[in-house]
Design an enzyme around this catalytic site. Sequence first.
Site, PDB file in Angstrom:
ATOM      1  N   GLY A   2     -17.155  13.606  16.643  1.00 38.80           N
ATOM      2  CA  GLY A   2     -16.213  14.272  18.041  1.00 38.80           C
ATOM      3  C   GLY A   2     -17.337  15.599  17.068  1.00 38.80           C
ATOM      4  CB  SER A  41     -23.477  16.481   9.777  1.00 37.03           C
ATOM      5  OG  SER A  41     -22.995  14.972   9.839  1.00 37.03           O
ATOM      6  N   GLY A  42     -20.091  15.314   9.296  1.00 39.85           N
ATOM      7  CA  GLY A  42     -19.007  14.817   8.231  1.00 39.85           C
ATOM      8  C   GLY A  42     -17.789  15.473   8.162  1.00 39.85           C
ATOM      9  CB  SER A  71     -23.125  17.930  14.359  1.00 39.91           C
ATOM     10  OG  SER A  71     -23.148  16.737  15.409  1.00 39.91           O
ATOM     11  CB  SER A  72     -25.690  13.180  13.187  1.00 40.23           C
ATOM     12  OG  SER A  72     -24.020  12.844  13.811  1.00 40.23           O
ATOM     13  CG  ASP A  73     -23.887  13.297  17.745  1.00 41.66           C
ATOM     14  OD1 ASP A  73     -24.752  12.698  18.243  1.00 41.66           O
ATOM     15  OD2 ASP A  73     -22.579  13.688  17.353  1.00 41.66           O
ATOM     16  CG  HIS A 117     -20.848  13.783  21.552  1.00 43.70           C
ATOM     17  ND1 HIS A 117     -20.369  12.768  22.173  1.00 43.70           N
ATOM     18  CD2 HIS A 117     -21.027  12.560  20.376  1.00 43.70           C
ATOM     19  CE1 HIS A 117     -20.548  11.654  21.467  1.00 43.70           C
ATOM     20  NE2 HIS A 117     -21.152  11.551  20.545  1.00 43.70           N
ATOM     21  CG  HIS A 148     -17.167   8.246  19.922  1.00 45.79           C
ATOM     22  ND1 HIS A 148     -17.767   7.972  18.976  1.00 45.79           N
ATOM     23  CD2 HIS A 148     -18.242   8.957  20.281  1.00 45.79           C
ATOM     24  CE1 HIS A 148     -18.959   8.227  18.805  1.00 45.79           C
ATOM     25  NE2 HIS A 148     -19.175   9.179  20.086  1.00 45.79           N
ATOM     26  CG  ASP A 193      -7.672  19.281  41.954  1.00 44.68           C
ATOM     27  OD1 ASP A 193      -7.533  19.305  43.192  1.00 44.68           O
ATOM     28  OD2 ASP A 193      -6.039  19.135  41.802  1.00 44.68           O
ATOM     29  CG  HIS A 203     -22.790   7.460  21.737  1.00 43.84           C
ATOM     30  ND1 HIS A 203     -23.984   7.925  22.292  1.00 43.84           N
ATOM     31  CD2 HIS A 203     -21.575   7.891  21.237  1.00 43.84           C
ATOM     32  CE1 HIS A 203     -24.040   8.915  21.138  1.00 43.84           C
ATOM     33  NE2 HIS A 203     -22.244   8.686  20.724  1.00 43.84           N
ATOM     34  CE1 TYR A 213      -4.513  24.447  41.656  1.00 45.00           C
ATOM     35  CE2 TYR A 213      -5.467  25.234  40.207  1.00 45.00           C
ATOM     36  CZ  TYR A 213      -4.618  24.015  40.226  1.00 45.00           C
ATOM     37  OH  TYR A 213      -3.461  24.245  38.953  1.00 45.00           O
TER      38      TYR A 213
END
Length: 244
Positions: free
Chosen positions: A29, A46-47, A75-77, A96, A98, A121, A170, A228
């Site tokens: 993530g 990343s990582g 990040s690779s994303d 992001h 998983h 909602d 994914h 609300y």
Amino acid sequence: MTRYRALQDQALAANLEIPRRGLAMYTFGNVSAFDPALAVLAIKPSGVAYDELTRDDIVVVDLEGKVVEGRLRPSSDTRTHIVLYRHFTGIAGIAHTHSTYATGWAQARTPIPIYGTTHADYLAEDVPCTELLDDAALAGDYETATGHQILTCFRGRDPHHTPMVLVAGHGVFTWGASAEKAVYHAAVLEELARMAFITLSVNPETPRLSQSIVLKHFERKHGKNAYYGQTGVDSADHNVKAKS
Ligand SMILES: [Zn+2]
């Protein structure tokens, strides 16, 4: 002290919410925070495991993907985040994950049906799911293709009204008016996915909630005459429109 420090702080705080909300383990993530005036995003490296993450590890990247601050690789994303910031005007944070239940639905390539008012909602439709990437997309720039896969799914949708998507096979991307709000939507999505899974387990024939109840719940929180919560709390988040 750099001009990006506040953005890095926002990104760090939002990334640390990911393990705290049980949305990822190890290095899974990532969250980014976007500053439209500076046209840069601050994103997890990343990582790097969450419990080791510090502000100086947060990488600042421009909309071309060039690192403008930080000594680690982003990040690779990152390129997926960039595609979304370029096209979903007004969003300032992306998450992001998983996370388990939501990713279960993504792997089943199945939108999450709107079964209850908790779901209504937050969005007035099923949580959408993209198509799978084809081999041609996989052969090219995979992360940019993932961004375009989401844009394709959002043709005709308002990314503000639906601040989340399942990416087939994914995981999930969620977004909002801040990095904090993006993570909040990631936590909401995981809960909606879990509730829908339980609903189907109890009764596989459960029908969707009627459209009139859906609209009632969505409108009271997000409509013109929203009532609300406390006045104005949510309204800053409602200026997002897709460019294409
Ligand atoms: Zn992923």
